[in-house]
Design an enzyme around this catalytic site. Sequence first.
Site, short mmCIF file in Angstrom:
data_model
loop_
_atom_site.label_atom_id
_atom_site.label_comp_id
_atom_site.label_asym_id
_atom_site.label_seq_id
_atom_site.Cartn_x
_atom_site.Cartn_y
_atom_site.Cartn_z
N ALA A 111 14.74 47.15 10.80
CA ALA A 111 14.45 45.57 10.54
C ALA A 111 15.88 44.84 10.20
CB ALA A 111 13.68 45.48 9.19
N GLY A 144 12.63 50.53 10.30
CA GLY A 144 11.78 49.86 11.04
C GLY A 144 11.59 50.35 12.22
N GLU A 172 9.72 53.60 11.90
CA GLU A 172 8.34 53.47 11.56
C GLU A 172 7.51 52.93 12.80
OE1 GLU A 172 9.70 50.44 8.53
OE2 GLU A 172 8.02 51.12 7.26
N GLU A 178 16.34 52.42 3.68
CA GLU A 178 16.32 51.21 2.84
C GLU A 178 16.27 51.52 1.64
OE1 GLU A 178 13.97 52.73 5.12
OE2 GLU A 178 12.97 50.99 6.49
#
Length: 257
Positions: free
Chosen positions: A63, A108, A111, A131
């Site tokens: 992200a 992300g 993910e 993260e």
Amino acid sequence: MDYVRVEREDGVAVLTIDRQEKLNALDRQVVEEIGQSLLELEADEPRAIVVTGAGERSFIAGADIRVMSVMDPLEAKRFSEIGHAAMALLDRSPVPTIAAVNGFALGGGCEVAVACDVRIAAENATFGFPEVGLGILPGMGGTQRLPRLIGPALAKELIFTGRRIGAEEARQMGLVNRVVPQGGALDAAKELAAEISANGPLAVRHAKAAANRALDVDLISGLEYEADQFALLFATEDAREGMGAFVEKRKPKFEGR
Ligand code: COA
């Protein structure tokens, strides 16, 4: 669309995330474009969807940290929810989804890969959930899908340490199905998609739905669901064709009906 493009080849859709100047990092627009593209693809009924990142170096480097660094909690919640919706369109897609991981799959990016049904990694691919090192946690499904995929102990180790691992270690953990030479992930994913596409498309769709159900419900309920899906396929021309072709010693020709 600015950052996502979809190409169709022999009934297989290839979705490419292309924001190379940021190693394909996901800001809100990119996530929304992924979701929008997947929604549009559902009407298109491809046989399989391959997801990859543009360029040589990165699948998705996570992200967008710059964007997240100024979010308030409500904006963060919304970002997470938009991410969840897009990831659900991958793992709940009626057709198989294959991640062709060509480089960094961090945060992300990991993910997105984990939300796909299958992951094929180039040998230079790097996986990880950095993260906690940023003071946050995986917010696009990582804490929920990773334990289901590789088991809680290994998932927790990866999430708590933020450690990056290479493609081969990821394969040993069950995070990756297969490792291929650098530059070869997309072609390998397309080959797998072609192999899947040779089968009855309705059979593959219902098999995916049944396998997904295994992750959500107890065994008895899952078996009931499997029996229903099994029975349903006997109402299709594809089942008559597939089994008939075996009996008649010829190759089946599936119409998806
Ligand atoms: N968010 C925002 N920007 C990112 C990004 C991310 N997750 N990952 C990479 N970028 C940007 C960099 O800021 C840089 O932009 P700039 O040229 O405007 O400064 C550009 O992409 C290239 O990255 P750079 O860091 O210069 O490349 P590198 O080869 O030195 O390092 C990484 C590559 C992937 C190791 C490094 O970019 C990185 O650690 N990224 C963050 C990974 C991460 O923590 N992801 C999880 C987020 S939840």
